[in-house]
Design an enzyme around this catalytic site. Structure first.
Site, PDB file in Angstrom:
ATOM      1  N   SER A  68       0.634  -1.095   0.127  1.00 45.33           N
ATOM      2  CA  SER A  68       0.065   0.186  -0.095  1.00 45.33           C
ATOM      3  C   SER A  68       0.953   1.286   0.072  1.00 45.33           C
ATOM      4  O   SER A  68       1.761   1.415  -0.749  1.00 45.33           O
ATOM      5  CB  SER A  68      -0.925  -0.002   1.154  1.00 45.33           C
ATOM      6  OG  SER A  68      -2.082   0.799   0.997  1.00 45.33           O
ATOM      7  N   GLU A 114      -8.578  -5.542  -6.740  1.00 41.32           N
ATOM      8  CA  GLU A 114      -8.038  -4.502  -6.721  1.00 41.32           C
ATOM      9  C   GLU A 114      -8.236  -3.659  -8.334  1.00 41.32           C
ATOM     10  O   GLU A 114      -7.755  -2.677  -8.312  1.00 41.32           O
ATOM     11  CB  GLU A 114      -6.811  -4.250  -6.321  1.00 41.32           C
ATOM     12  CG  GLU A 114      -6.386  -4.544  -4.623  1.00 41.32           C
ATOM     13  CD  GLU A 114      -5.285  -4.562  -4.183  1.00 41.32           C
ATOM     14  OE1 GLU A 114      -5.059  -3.109  -3.579  1.00 41.32           O
ATOM     15  OE2 GLU A 114      -4.396  -5.322  -4.314  1.00 41.32           O
ATOM     16  N   HIS A 159      -7.212  -5.868  -1.284  1.00 39.17           N
ATOM     17  CA  HIS A 159      -6.184  -5.130  -0.861  1.00 39.17           C
ATOM     18  C   HIS A 159      -5.602  -5.634   0.300  1.00 39.17           C
ATOM     19  O   HIS A 159      -4.192  -5.393   0.432  1.00 39.17           O
ATOM     20  CB  HIS A 159      -6.685  -3.669  -0.556  1.00 39.17           C
ATOM     21  CG  HIS A 159      -5.514  -2.536  -0.252  1.00 39.17           C
ATOM     22  ND1 HIS A 159      -4.808  -2.158  -1.458  1.00 39.17           N
ATOM     23  CD2 HIS A 159      -5.138  -1.920   0.720  1.00 39.17           C
ATOM     24  CE1 HIS A 159      -3.860  -1.318  -0.710  1.00 39.17           C
ATOM     25  NE2 HIS A 159      -4.040  -1.073   0.625  1.00 39.17           N
TER      26      HIS A 159
END
Length: 284
Positions: free
Chosen positions: A153, A215, A253
Site C-alpha cells: 500500500s 483491486e 487489498h
C-alpha cells in the site's frame, strides 16, 4: 473450569528480538529482527527489510522458518528478517504517512479530515541507507548482494520511490498494491527520469509490482496505476532492471499481503527461479 486457572504466559516468537531506536533525524522506530538459528553461508544470509513491521513481521518470520527447513524443496533459504515498525502496539501507525510519502496527496481524505503529516520519504530512505543497513550489517552476517525491500500500500509506494531514487540500495524490490494514486503524475515523472539517475551505469535489480485481482478496477485507480508503472519500468531491462507485474487471483487489498509475503521470501533466495504458476503474471 476457566483457562485462567492454568499456568499461562504471552506467546513469544523464539529467535527474535525487538529494539526501540531513534534515528539521527529524531524519528522513533521499533525494529523486529529474526536471525536464522543455523550457521550463515560463506557469503552471509539474505536479508529482507519489511515496512510496516508491526503488522507483517510475524508472518514473515513464520513463513521463512517453516519453508527454509526444506530449502531443497521450497527454494527458500534461511534469511534475516528486519521489520521496520513503530513504537506502538497497533498494527499500523499514522507515522507511516510521513515516512512513505514525498508530498501531499492529490485526493482528499474520505472522512473530510486532514491527512496525517506526510512528505518524509527522502529522510526515511536516508535513515535506511545510512543508519539501519550499516547497523544490521555490523551485527549480523549479511549477503550484500541479496537484500530485499518489501512494502504494501503506502509501503509499496515507498518501495517504488526507493527503487527510482536509489536503485543501488537493494537488489529486490517488492511493491505490493502500491498507492501510486497518492500522486500519480509525480511517480510517473520519477519513473521516466530513472535512466538519468543511473548516469550510464548498469545496475542489477529486480522489481515486483503485486496486486490483488479485486483491486484491478478499484475506484481509486490503483490497478491502472500499477499496470502503467510496470509498462514504464519494463523496457529498463536493458539497464539491468528486470520487472514483473503479478496479479493474485481472488485477493483484495488486505488479503494480498499473505501470498505476496510468501513470494517475497522466495525472492530473497533467487528471483529468477521463482515459479509464477499460481498467479497471473504479465512479465512476458
Amino acid at each position: 473450569m476457566n483457562l485462567s486457572d492454568f499456568p499461562n504466559s504471552q506467546v513469544m516468537l523464539s529467535g527474535t528480538r525487538q529494539y526501540e531506536i531513534v534515528s539521527h533525524g529524531n524519528r522513533h522506530y521499533r525494529l523486529l529482527v529474526s536471525v536464522p538459528q543455523t550457521e550463515p553461508p560463506p557469503d552471509g544470509y539474505p536479508v529482507i527489510y519489511a515496512l510496516d513491521g508491526n503488522a507483517v513481521f510475524g508472518t514473515f518470520f513464520e513463513a521463512v522458518t517453516m519453508q527454509s527447513k526444506r530449502e531443497e524443496k521450497t527454494g527458500v533459504s534461511p534469511a534475516v528478517i528486519v521489520g521496520i515498525g513503530y513504537q506502538t502496539d497497533h498494527l499500523f501507525s499514522s507515522e507511516r504517512f510521513f515516512d512513505y510519502t514525498t508530498g501531499c496527496p492529490v485526493m482528499s481524505k474520505p472522512d473530510g479530515e486532514k491527512w496525517p503529516p506526510h512528505g518524509g520519504a527522502e529522510q526515511f530512505l536516508s535513515f535506511i541507507d545510512t543508519e539501519l543497513k550499516p547497523l544490521i550489517e555490523g551485527n549480523y552476517s549479511i549477503n550484500k548482494k541479496k537484500q530485499t525491500l518489501f512494502g504494501h500500500s503506502l509501503g509499496g509506494l515507498f518501495v517504488l520511490y526507493a527503487l527510482l531514487s536509489s536503485p543501488y540500495s537493494f537488489h529486490y524490490y517488492v511493491a505490493g498494491s502500491p498507492s501510486i494514486h497518492w500522486y500519480p503524475d509525480k511517480m510517473i515523472r520519477l519513473a521516466h527520469d530513472f535512466p538519468n539517475r543511473l548516469v550510464n551505469q548498469h545496475i542489477s535489480a529486480h522489481v515486483v509490482i503485486g496486486l490483488g485481482e479485486q483491486e484491478r478496477y478499484h475506484k481509486s485507480n490503483i490497478g491502472d496505476c500499477a499496470v502503467n508503472m510496470y509498462g514504464i519500468l519494463k523496457p529498463y531491462e536493458r539497464l539491468g532492471l528486470t520487472s514483473e507485474y503479478v496479479e493474485f487471483a481472488g485477493e483484495g487489498h488486505g488479503s494480498v499481503m499473505l501470498p505476496l509475503i510468501n513470494r517475497t521470501i522466495r525472492y530473497s533466495y533467487d528471483p529468477y527461479k521463482t515459479s509464477m504458476s499460481d498467479a497471473k503474471n504479465l512479465s512476458s
